[in-house]
Design a protein around this motif. Sequence first.
Motif, PDB file in Angstrom:
ATOM      1  N   LEU A   1      -0.947   1.833   5.062  1.00 21.42           N
ATOM      2  CA  LEU A   1      -1.536   1.340   3.475  1.00 21.42           C
ATOM      3  C   LEU A   1      -0.860   0.117   2.636  1.00 21.42           C
ATOM      4  N   ASP A   2       0.578  -0.176   3.336  1.00 22.70           N
ATOM      5  CA  ASP A   2       1.340  -1.395   2.551  1.00 22.70           C
ATOM      6  C   ASP A   2       0.558  -2.413   2.855  1.00 22.70           C
ATOM      7  N   GLU A   3       0.411  -2.476   4.256  1.00 21.71           N
ATOM      8  CA  GLU A   3       0.437  -4.233   4.795  1.00 21.71           C
ATOM      9  C   GLU A   3      -1.339  -4.298   5.049  1.00 21.71           C
ATOM     10  N   VAL A   4      -1.391  -3.186   5.808  1.00 24.77           N
ATOM     11  CA  VAL A   4      -3.317  -3.350   6.007  1.00 24.77           C
ATOM     12  C   VAL A   4      -4.510  -3.128   4.891  1.00 24.77           C
ATOM     13  N   LEU A   5      -3.840  -2.341   4.258  1.00 30.69           N
ATOM     14  CA  LEU A   5      -5.431  -2.054   3.139  1.00 30.69           C
ATOM     15  C   LEU A   5      -5.918  -2.664   2.605  1.00 30.69           C
ATOM     16  N   PRO A   6      -4.147  -3.805   2.335  1.00 26.29           N
ATOM     17  CA  PRO A   6      -4.502  -4.873   0.490  1.00 26.29           C
ATOM     18  C   PRO A   6      -5.201  -5.970   1.379  1.00 26.29           C
TER      19      PRO A   6
ATOM     20  N   GLU B   1       1.863   4.799   6.543  1.00 25.18           N
ATOM     21  CA  GLU B   1       2.487   4.626   4.885  1.00 25.18           C
ATOM     22  C   GLU B   1       2.556   2.798   5.467  1.00 25.18           C
ATOM     23  N   ARG B   2       1.962   2.619   6.892  1.00 29.18           N
ATOM     24  CA  ARG B   2       2.065   0.646   7.063  1.00 29.18           C
ATOM     25  C   ARG B   2       1.596   0.261   6.867  1.00 29.18           C
TER      26      ARG B   2
ATOM     27  N   VAL C   1       5.383  13.098   5.495  1.00 30.76           N
ATOM     28  CA  VAL C   1       4.216  13.687   5.161  1.00 30.76           C
ATOM     29  C   VAL C   1       4.331  14.220   3.926  1.00 30.76           C
ATOM     30  N   PRO C   2       4.701  14.837   2.966  1.00 31.83           N
ATOM     31  CA  PRO C   2       4.281  14.903   1.935  1.00 31.83           C
ATOM     32  C   PRO C   2       4.772  13.727   0.983  1.00 31.83           C
ATOM     33  N   ARG C   3       4.894  12.570   1.353  1.00 29.15           N
ATOM     34  CA  ARG C   3       5.240  11.944   0.469  1.00 29.15           C
ATOM     35  C   ARG C   3       3.417  10.985   0.133  1.00 29.15           C
ATOM     36  N   LEU C   4       3.031  10.606   2.388  1.00 32.99           N
ATOM     37  CA  LEU C   4       1.667  10.691   2.521  1.00 32.99           C
ATOM     38  C   LEU C   4       1.089  11.198   2.068  1.00 32.99           C
TER      39      LEU C   4
ATOM     40  N   MET D   1       3.472   9.566  12.840  1.00 30.02           N
ATOM     41  CA  MET D   1       1.567   9.205  12.643  1.00 30.02           C
ATOM     42  C   MET D   1       2.880   9.304  11.081  1.00 30.02           C
ATOM     43  N   ALA D   2       2.974   9.872   9.994  1.00 33.62           N
ATOM     44  CA  ALA D   2       3.125   9.961   8.345  1.00 33.62           C
ATOM     45  C   ALA D   2       3.195   7.985   7.800  1.00 33.62           C
TER      46      ALA D   2
END
Length: 352
Positions: free
Chosen positions: A244-249, A241-242, A41-44, A236-237
Motif C-alpha cells: 500500500l505504501d510503496e507499490v500502490l502509489p 502494508e508495504r 492485521v486489524p490495522r490493515l 502477510m499484513a
Amino acid sequence: MAIDDAPRSTSLALTRRHRPAVVLDQLRERVREDESRACAVPRLERRIADLLGKPAAAMFPSGAMAQQVAMRIHADRRGIRTIAFHPLCHLEQHERKGYAIVHGLTGLPVCDRYSLIQLTDLEAVAEPVAALLLELPQRDIGGRLPEWEDLVAQVDWTREHRVASHLDGARLWEAQPYYRRSHAEIAALFDSVYVSLYKGLLGISGALLAGDTEFVEHARIWRDRLGGNTSSAWPMALAGERGLDEVLPRMPEFYQRARSLAAVLGGIPGVRVVPEPPQTPLFHVHMAADPDRVLDHATLLAEKTGIRLFGRVAPAAHPLSCSFEVSVSEQFDDIEDAEIRDHVGELMLAAG
C-alpha cells in the motif's frame, strides 16, 4: 507449461514472487520494537476499509476463500443458489468448483468466453440470480475493462433485479488508473469487494473482503468455519502494508509504462498485443508461433541474456500460436523497452 528455472539477472515474470530474503528484509524494516503481533492485521483491515470507503473489512488467507464466502452470504441472504459471472472468472477456472462443492451454489456464465460482459448479456438472464460477480480487470482476456458508463449500467441492473453486486478486485489496484476515479468511488458501486495483497501489491499472500458491517461479521464466521482465521497472520499484513505504501502509489506509472511497452512490442512481425492499447499494467502478448518452440527458445534466451520474460505460455485455438502475460511493476525499473522489444523479436525469429 512452465520454463525451468535458469540462471538470470533479470526476471520480468511472476513479479509478485519476491525472493524470501528480500521479503524478510522488507518486513524487518516495518516492524517496530514495541509493536505487538496482534496489531498488524486489524490495522490493515481498517486501512483497506477506509481506502475502499466501506464500513468494514476482514482479512482472509486467500482470495478463493474470500470470494466463495461472499457468494455464499449473498446467496443465503436471498434464498437463491445461482450466482452469475464471466465464464473465465477465477471462481470457475481456478478453484476446482469450490463454490458448488463446498457451498452448494450453481454458476451461471453470462457471456462469451472472449468478450467482456455487456448489459445485453445480463438482460438475457432468465432465472433468479443471487449475485453478479464482476472481475476488474478481466485477466484471462488480456486485462480488459468495461468503460465506466457500461460498468455503472451493469451494477444498476443488479439493483433493479435485487441481485447482489460483488467486485473481484484482485487487480483493482491496476484498474484504478484507467478509470481515473478513487478506489472508494469504484468500490461504492458494489455490495462487497475482494482485494488481493499479493498480486499487484507484491505481498506474500492474503486477501481482504470489504462490505457493510453485518456482511463482514458474517464473513468472519464463515472464514473461521473454513479454517481461515488470520489473527496471527501479521507477516502477510505487514507485507500488504508495504504494498500500500510503496507499490500502490506507482500504479499510474506502471500503467503508462505498459502502454509504451505494448506499443513497441506490437510493431514486431507476428506479435499482437491484447488489448491495444492496454487498459492496465497487465496485458497479453500473442505470438504466431508454436507454444513448445516458444518455451524452448525462451529457455535458451534466458540462459544467454539473463532475462526471463515470462514463466508460462497459453496455447491458442490455432496450434501455431500462443500468448503470454506481461504485468508491469517495479521489476521493470532496470530494463528499457527497447531491450524487451529486441528480446521478443529474437524469440519470434527463432520460434515463429
